[in-house]
Design an enzyme around this catalytic site. Structure first.
Site, PDB file in Angstrom:
ATOM      1  CB  SER A 369      37.948  47.187  39.873  1.00  0.00           C
ATOM      2  OG  SER A 369      37.629  45.974  38.842  1.00  0.00           O
ATOM      3  CG  ASP A 656      40.175  43.882  40.473  1.00  0.00           C
ATOM      4  OD1 ASP A 656      40.326  44.664  40.847  1.00  0.00           O
ATOM      5  OD2 ASP A 656      39.358  43.613  39.228  1.00  0.00           O
TER       6      ASP A 656
END
Length: 827
Positions: A369, A656
């Site tokens: 991320s 993610d």
């Protein structure tokens, strides 16, 4: 744990057998509507033998239908062959109802054996489906496969088709030629018949097939009747030799006379269309690496890096001698996500390690991320860790503090549209992840960033920097929450791979189209921004994931909307499973229509990013469930349903990792990397130990090396800056140094040992990490100068203030490695 055979791929022969499935009858099928009994038929899905899904005839208005219909398949014995028998109720008005699905492992039937099974279709056992299975070996028939014990790459053929545009009959210009090979990767193609222009004289296309499937080419001119259709079995074509087929065109009216017999001719046959075919075996080298070991480039990097690490450790620890190769610890950094907060915080942590001369002791840096944003900036410089990081800090400061409105201006949106159109022309499947990546580039870079992931190899050529590893998670885009299905996907400048399957491709090949381990269509490598959009796609969440994240439980909606899956638990299957890898027979009872609609809403990922699946076509090995490296997630029931695993999917859906664990440990836990110490930097604002606790639970469930994480109630209430988790009883376990994002002694000290005195200095120590109005929330994309400065100083200080703990931990690890080496030598 000893190295396993699956660390590398190997070749072996797989015998072929003829599977005969006889659908006999069903009993006590309940009414599907209020007017009549069910109108039943059965479909047979065996994707390891064919792309087609044959079905029985429909027996109308009968609760005990009898079919006695037989179907034949050619199966490979080293492949996990699981047949799905789906019972349907045909409906002339609405769509057909799916009543139940039985998944049966054909491995339960030995070659030369006939077995009749009566499958229960309900928990009471009243409803049944009777099926007979026969497996016969095909004499002198086998194929060579490449496998790592989990995946199987089978022999593949390619059918090349070409049409000379200069020889297209005039009456066909503007028409279309329809080509299809059902049992192929491409399945079908539609050729526009147009005249040659310039040097474009030939139209070419290819169909890639599993050789032993005996596929057929169906060619037909669009709009013609069946008489103009050609069916060509690919196995009848001589390998490597060009063959021609002619497609006759429709007869046309001719107002003319025959000058021989003086009779009128009203119809003549137009010149046929000539199509050239060439079949060949795909014997070229595979473009995929099967094996759970690390690639050769990384092995070379580790050797170079180890020398630099040894020199750095000798200096920083004031050792009186050089470390021998086996004494040099492998140290990794694992950073969590957190948007801009993680981006800034990781930079602060690295600045501190640089000041302490500890950055040269690190061999790996992993991120997910927001922390990947930092790494993408750092690795644009081939020697970043050897330089002062002030320049990078100023770049981050400039982009983080600037207004983000320009990223959403009309000019920017027009640029995004243009870039997405270019990707579509290249052959990519564009998505919101691509758009998000372009927005990140606009917000966090001064200009268009032309760099690619493979460009970061320059930063590794001499071992001068740690090896960066980026982590994402592969999920199902529809009908499954992250709890149902998830797989780690690792990116490095050298390779991209799905860890569970031990399958890796070159980084420059990520995005290209693959079938059976070989590239079928080469696409240009993506710019790094498109990977950033995928690694940090915080928007690709479904409602079940959001519910779970909010209340840590999705039990109600999960149970209410999911299909009912039962293990039928046959005694002979259970006995055989003890000695083999046969799967239990499973019955799936679909949820009701209302529940399915609700689940469709809850599990749909409208903002996901789908990419070409480089595992496409590969099949699961017959013993994959017994392979230690095949790490399944608890509760991921699809791991026991090989037909629904990633190799059977057309696309990957990468999101993610924060949807499961907001951490990047998995790449460092691979056995072959032998990481001795992990510096865990958790940049979360709430639970300061969640990332390491969840990782420990994951490792315990999958028998991976990870120390016990024991945290007191006091630590949870008032966390400190640094924790060391180690397990002396298990020296193979990595030592974890955990640095949560806390404002502890930084409130009182502006530097380690230097107290704050003035009001301004005390204000600088007030970093609002919690509270409703904290400036560090994950969706905050623009920071003020003061907020950024506080966060950088805090994360830098938290490392600097624990230098003695770090150094002592390093001494302990080296001492432990020396003792083990000495002990091994004595033995």
């Amino acid at each position: 744990m000893a190295r396993r055979q699956s660390a590398v791929s190997y070749q072996e022969e797989s015998a072929l057998s003829q599977l005969t499935v006889k659908i006999i009858k069903a009993s006590n099928i309940p009414w599907a509507d209020w007017t009549s009994n069910a109108d039943c038929y059965v479909c047979l899905w065996l994707p390891t033998a064919t792309n087609s899904v044959p079905n029985t005839s429909t027996i109308s208005n009968n609760s005990c239908p009898v079919w006695n219909e037989t179907f034949e398949f050619t199966i490979s014995n080293k492949v996990k062959n699981v047949i799905h028998l789906t019972l349907h109720d045909e409906d002339a008005i609405t769509k057909n109802d799916l009543l139940s699905v039985v998944a049966y492992d054909v491995g339960n039937v030995n070659p030369g054996e006939t077995k009749t099974k009566s499958f229960c279709l309900d928990p009471t056992g009243e409803q049944t489906l009777e099926v007979e299975f026969t497996v016969k070996e095909i004499p002198h028939s086998h194929e060579k496969i490449v496998t790592n014990g989990v995946l199987v790459c089978r022999e593949m053929s390619c059918l090349e088709i070409s049409v000379d545009k200069q020889r297209i009959p005039e009456n066909l210009l503007g028409g279309h030629l329809c080509l299809s090979v059902k049992d192929s990767c491409e399945k079908k193609d539609r050729v526009e018949l147009r005249a040659a222009a310039g040097n474009d004289h030939t139209y070419k296309c290819k169909f890639h097939c599993i050789r032993k499937w005996d596929p057929e080419l169906i060619a037909q001119l669009e709009g013609t009747d069946d008489q103009c259709l050609q069916v060509v079995p690919v196995k009848t074509l001589p390998l490597g030799q060009e063959q021609k087929i002619h497609l006759s065109t429709v007869q046309v009216y001719a107002n003319c006379w025959c000058f021989r017999c003086f009779l009128p001719l009203r119809w003549i046959q137009a010149r046929p269309l000539e199509v050239k075919l060439k079949a060949k075996d795909c014997t070229d080298k595979m473009n995929i690496r099967l094996g759970f070991g690390i690639c050769e480039e990384e092995i070379i990097f580790r050797s170079k890096r180890k020398k630099l690490v040894a020199d750095a450790l000798k200096k920083v620890l004031n050792l009186d001698r050089d470390l021998q190769e086996h004494e040099v610890p492998v140290i990794g950094i694992a950073a969590t996500g957190g948007g801009v907060r993680a981006m800034i915080s990781l930079l602060g942590s690295l600045i501190a390690l640089k000041k302490l001369n500890l950055l040269d002791c690190v061999s790996y840096i992993t991120g997910t991320s927001g922390s990947t944003w930092t790494l993408s900036k750092l690795y644009a410089d081939a020697n970043w860790s050897q330089k002062d990081l002030t320049k990078t800090l100023e770049d981050v400061r400039r982009n983080v503090t600037k207004s983000k409105m320009s990223a959403f201006s009309f000019d920017s949106l027009a640029f995004y549209k243009s870039e997405l159109s270019k990707r579509e022309e290249m052959g990519y499947k564009t998505s919101f992840s691509d758009l998000w990546g372009l927005a990140i580039e606009s917000m966090m870079y001064d200009k268009v960033n032309e760099s690619k992931l493979t460009d970061q190899r320059k930063a590794l050529c001499n071992g001068q920097n740690p090896l960066p590893l980026y982590l994402s998670m592969n999920v199902k885009p529809h009908e499954n929450s992250t709890l149902d299905f998830k797989e780690w996907c690792e990116f490095s400048p050298y390779e991209v791979g799905l860890l569970k399957y031990g399958a890796f491709i070159r980084s420059e090949d990520f995005g290209s189209e693959f079938f059976m381990g070989r590239k079928t269509k080469v696409l240009p490598e993506s710019r790094i921004c498109f990977l950033l959009g995928m690694w940090s796609n915080i928007f690709s969440v479904n409602l079940l994931d959001a519910w779970y994240a909010a209340v840590s439980s999705e039990n109600f909606w999960h149970r209410f909307t999911r299909d009912n899956v039962l293990d039928l638990g046959e005694e002979e299957a259970l006995e055989r499973k003890k000695a083999s890898a046969c799967l239990d027979t499973r019955l799936t009872q679909p949820a009701g229509e209302f529940s399915q609609r609700v689940r469709g809403v809850l599990t749909n990922r409208p903002l996901d990013g789908e990419l070409h699946n480089f595992l496409r076509g590969l099949q699961m090995h017959s013993n994959y469930v017994t392979e230690n490296d095949f790490c399944t997630f608890d509760g991921t029931e699809l791991d026991n349903s090989p037909n629904n695993l990633t190799p059977c999917s057309e696309d990957l859906c990468l999101v993610d990792c924060a949807y499961y664990i907001n951490a990047s440990f998995p790449p460092l836990l691979r056995q072959e990397r032998k990481v001795d110490m992990i510096m865990s930097f958790d940049y979360g604002l709430s639970d300061k130990f969640k990332s390491v606790v969840q990782t420990e639970e994951y490792c315990t469930a999958h028998k991976l090396f990870f120390p016990k994480i024991e945290v007191t109630a006091e630590d949870k209430q008032n966390p400190k800056e640094c924790y060391v988790f180690a397990d002396c009883e298990y020296p193979d376990f990595p030592t974890i140094m955990h640095f949560p994002l806390v404002n502890d002694t930084f409130k009182k000290y502006k530097q380690p040992g230097v107290e704050r005195e003035t009001d301004q200095e005390k204000e600088e120590g007030n970093v609002p990490l919690s509270g409703l109005f904290s400036p560090y929330k994950v969706f905050r994309l623009t920071y003020g100068d003061e907020d950024l400065e506080k966060l950088i100083n805090l994360t830098e200080y938290n490392v600097l203030n624990n230098v003695e703990v770090i150094l002592q931990t390093l001494r302990n690890i080296i001492e432990c490695k020396q003792k083990r080496s000495s002990s091994t030598a004595r033995l």
